[in-house]
Design an enzyme around this catalytic site. Sequence first.
Site, PDB file in Angstrom:
ATOM      1  N   ARG A   7       0.878  -1.172   0.000  1.00  0.00           N
ATOM      2  CA  ARG A   7       0.000   0.000   0.000  1.00  0.00           C
ATOM      3  C   ARG A   7       0.911   1.215   0.000  1.00  0.00           C
ATOM      4  O   ARG A   7       1.717   1.404   0.905  1.00  0.00           O
ATOM      5  CB  ARG A   7      -0.874   0.014   1.247  1.00  0.00           C
ATOM      6  CG  ARG A   7      -1.643   1.314   1.393  1.00  0.00           C
ATOM      7  CD  ARG A   7      -2.183   1.468   2.809  1.00  0.00           C
ATOM      8  NE  ARG A   7      -2.799   2.759   2.979  1.00  0.00           N
ATOM      9  CZ  ARG A   7      -2.463   3.600   3.941  1.00  0.00           C
ATOM     10  NH1 ARG A   7      -1.514   3.306   4.805  1.00  0.00           N
ATOM     11  NH2 ARG A   7      -3.077   4.750   4.040  1.00  0.00           N
ATOM     12  N   ASP A  64      -3.055   4.714  -2.635  1.00  0.00           N
ATOM     13  CA  ASP A  64      -4.251   5.246  -1.981  1.00  0.00           C
ATOM     14  C   ASP A  64      -4.911   6.353  -2.789  1.00  0.00           C
ATOM     15  O   ASP A  64      -6.098   6.610  -2.630  1.00  0.00           O
ATOM     16  CB  ASP A  64      -3.897   5.781  -0.595  1.00  0.00           C
ATOM     17  CG  ASP A  64      -4.178   4.771   0.497  1.00  0.00           C
ATOM     18  OD1 ASP A  64      -4.504   3.610   0.188  1.00  0.00           O
ATOM     19  OD2 ASP A  64      -4.079   5.152   1.678  1.00  0.00           O
ATOM     20  N   GLY A 128      -5.889   8.058  11.113  1.00  0.00           N
ATOM     21  CA  GLY A 128      -6.071   8.835   9.896  1.00  0.00           C
ATOM     22  C   GLY A 128      -7.558   8.820   9.600  1.00  0.00           C
ATOM     23  O   GLY A 128      -8.231   7.821   9.852  1.00  0.00           O
TER      24      GLY A 128
END
Length: 171
Positions: A7, A64, A128
């Site tokens: 990621r 992302d 987050g």
Amino acid sequence: IFAIGHRVVHGGENYSMPTIINEDVKRSIDNLSKLAPLHNPANLIGINASEEVFLDIPQVAVFDTAFHQSMPEAAYLYGLPYELYQAQGIRRYGFHGSSHQYLSKQAVGMLKLDPKDHGLIIAHLGNGASVTAVRNGQSQDTSMGFTPLEGLVMGTRSGSIDVGMLPYLIK
């Protein structure tokens, strides 16, 4: 092990899908580190360490920012001169895209929504945090912007602040 996935937080406008990692991709991740300094450098450390241990295993980057590449121009452009977008890439990129994409697919299934005719608001909440409007499986708008700082208050980030506060505090 036949493949390794990473990621990666910031892929800019370059990546809208999972991508096989090569030297050009690593260079892009490094170049975007200035926009995601808490994330992209650490992502590169993991990629390089994996390459050392798993010499001939393909590695894939899942960005992302990729899910948010479907946002319309009206959502990703700031109220700034268009030249800043053209020359410097100043725009809303959005983050937590892999989470928003997964959660929206899960919601469509669980709520038995028509995959081709639905609207959702997805909240990614934790250390987050971000919110994304999803229409028919595509990101339409999101609370995070040029960097992962904009948007909601988070564990290590202030979220959006009124820039008018800075001259006020200076006085």
